[in-house]
Design an enzyme around this catalytic site. Structure first.
Site, PDB file in Angstrom:
ATOM      1  N   ARG A  30       0.854  -1.194   0.000  1.00 31.40           N
ATOM      2  CA  ARG A  30       0.000   0.000   0.000  1.00 31.40           C
ATOM      3  C   ARG A  30       0.892   1.247   0.000  1.00 31.40           C
ATOM      4  O   ARG A  30       1.889   1.294   0.734  1.00 31.40           O
ATOM      5  CB  ARG A  30      -0.909   0.016   1.221  1.00 31.40           C
ATOM      6  N   ASP A  31       0.523   2.213  -0.831  1.00 31.29           N
ATOM      7  CA  ASP A  31       1.291   3.459  -0.900  1.00 31.29           C
ATOM      8  C   ASP A  31       1.170   4.195   0.429  1.00 31.29           C
ATOM      9  O   ASP A  31       0.086   4.315   1.006  1.00 31.29           O
ATOM     10  CB  ASP A  31       0.781   4.333  -2.060  1.00 31.29           C
ATOM     11  N   ILE A  32       2.291   4.711   0.888  1.00 30.86           N
ATOM     12  CA  ILE A  32       2.336   5.396   2.187  1.00 30.86           C
ATOM     13  C   ILE A  32       1.591   6.732   2.142  1.00 30.86           C
ATOM     14  O   ILE A  32       1.175   7.257   3.178  1.00 30.86           O
ATOM     15  CB  ILE A  32       3.820   5.588   2.598  1.00 30.86           C
ATOM     16  N   ASN A  88       4.600   5.959 -13.685  1.00 30.22           N
ATOM     17  CA  ASN A  88       5.375   7.191 -13.840  1.00 30.22           C
ATOM     18  C   ASN A  88       6.788   6.802 -14.269  1.00 30.22           C
ATOM     19  O   ASN A  88       7.399   5.916 -13.665  1.00 30.22           O
ATOM     20  CB  ASN A  88       5.408   7.961 -12.524  1.00 30.22           C
ATOM     21  N   VAL A  97      10.866   7.384  -7.269  1.00 31.26           N
ATOM     22  CA  VAL A  97      11.654   6.235  -6.785  1.00 31.26           C
ATOM     23  C   VAL A  97      12.170   5.462  -8.000  1.00 31.26           C
ATOM     24  O   VAL A  97      11.367   4.927  -8.778  1.00 31.26           O
ATOM     25  CB  VAL A  97      10.806   5.313  -5.868  1.00 31.26           C
ATOM     26  N   HIS A 101       7.741   0.597 -10.802  1.00 30.98           N
ATOM     27  CA  HIS A 101       6.549   0.244 -10.014  1.00 30.98           C
ATOM     28  C   HIS A 101       5.311   0.707 -10.754  1.00 30.98           C
ATOM     29  O   HIS A 101       5.319   1.731 -11.443  1.00 30.98           O
ATOM     30  CB  HIS A 101       6.606   0.861  -8.608  1.00 30.98           C
ATOM     31  N   HIS A 103       1.360   1.844 -10.282  1.00 34.12           N
ATOM     32  CA  HIS A 103       0.383   2.323  -9.301  1.00 34.12           C
ATOM     33  C   HIS A 103      -0.992   1.771  -9.686  1.00 34.12           C
ATOM     34  O   HIS A 103      -1.465   2.032 -10.794  1.00 34.12           O
ATOM     35  CB  HIS A 103       0.261   3.848  -9.332  1.00 34.12           C
TER      36      HIS A 103
HETATM   37  P1  AMP Z   1       6.528   7.620  -8.157  1.00 35.54           P
HETATM   38  O1  AMP Z   1       6.329   9.078  -7.952  1.00 35.54           O
HETATM   39  O2  AMP Z   1       5.766   7.050  -9.322  1.00 35.54           O
HETATM   40  O3  AMP Z   1       7.997   7.225  -8.175  1.00 35.54           O
HETATM   41  O4  AMP Z   1       5.872   6.925  -6.899  1.00 35.54           O
HETATM   42  C1  AMP Z   1       6.535   6.626  -5.722  1.00 35.54           C
HETATM   43  C2  AMP Z   1       5.466   6.298  -4.708  1.00 35.54           C
HETATM   44  O5  AMP Z   1       6.081   5.598  -3.641  1.00 35.54           O
HETATM   45  C3  AMP Z   1       4.782   7.525  -4.107  1.00 35.54           C
HETATM   46  O6  AMP Z   1       3.378   7.448  -4.365  1.00 35.54           O
HETATM   47  C4  AMP Z   1       5.106   7.423  -2.620  1.00 35.54           C
HETATM   48  O7  AMP Z   1       4.029   7.821  -1.798  1.00 35.54           O
HETATM   49  C5  AMP Z   1       5.414   5.941  -2.456  1.00 35.54           C
HETATM   50  N1  AMP Z   1       6.310   5.598  -1.367  1.00 35.54           N
HETATM   51  C6  AMP Z   1       7.517   6.152  -1.083  1.00 35.54           C
HETATM   52  N2  AMP Z   1       8.066   5.552  -0.019  1.00 35.54           N
HETATM   53  C7  AMP Z   1       7.188   4.599   0.378  1.00 35.54           C
HETATM   54  C8  AMP Z   1       7.175   3.652   1.454  1.00 35.54           C
HETATM   55  N3  AMP Z   1       8.186   3.568   2.319  1.00 35.54           N
HETATM   56  N4  AMP Z   1       6.101   2.828   1.573  1.00 35.54           N
HETATM   57  C9  AMP Z   1       5.068   2.932   0.692  1.00 35.54           C
HETATM   58  N5  AMP Z   1       5.025   3.792  -0.329  1.00 35.54           N
HETATM   59  C10 AMP Z   1       6.062   4.631  -0.471  1.00 35.54           C
END
Ligand code: AMP
Length: 116
Positions: A30-32, A88, A97, A101, A103
């Site tokens: 789950r996204d944080i 993304n 990141v 990944h 979404h």
């Molecule tokens: P992006 O902008 O597509 O690289 O998405 C990165 C996503 O990772 C964002 O929606 C963040 O909220 C999510 N994220 C970053 N760190 C964590 C974490 N430790 N646990 C869960 N989600 C995270």
């Protein structure tokens, strides 16, 4: 070797996360910072930096990611109502990141034709 991303650290159990699905190829959390009532990240165990770094040898992995999305959608009860899948990619794509990944966003109606 570049530094490990937070997603590699989650996959290796060094950082806690709410893991909703995992198999040999994929971990989903789950996204944080959720952008929708259901916001799940589907992450390959292999640290591919982004979609444009997928190679011929990743053909199975690419399919496994999509099959994991289907399995998660069924598990989360969103397969029928629908969801949005976003990848993304790179700086202009808003990727923060550098570990590929997907979404899964669901639980709200996205505006028809709008990408956000
Ligand atoms: P992006 O902008 O597509 O690289 O998405 C990165 C996503 O990772 C964002 O929606 C963040 O909220 C999510 N994220 C970053 N760190 C964590 C974490 N430790 N646990 C869960 N989600 C995270």
């Amino acid at each position: 070797m570049s530094e490990k991303t937070v997603f590699s650290r989650i996959i290796e159990g060094e950082v806690p996360a709410d893991i909703v699905y995992q198999d040999e190829h994929v971990v989903a959390i789950r996204d944080i910072n959720p952008a929708a009532p259901v916001h799940i990240l589907v992450i390959p165990r292999k640290p591919v930096p982004s979609l444009v770094h997928l190679e011929e040898g990743d053909v199975e992995l690419a399919g496994r990611l999509l099959l994991a999305v289907r399995a998660i959608a069924e598990q989360e009860g969103i397969a029928e109502d629908g969801f949005r899948l976003t990848v993304n990619t790179g700086e202009q794509g808003g990727q923060t990141v550098p570990h590929l990944h997907l979404h899964i966003l669901a639980g709200k109606r996205f505006t028809e034709g709008s990408m956000r």
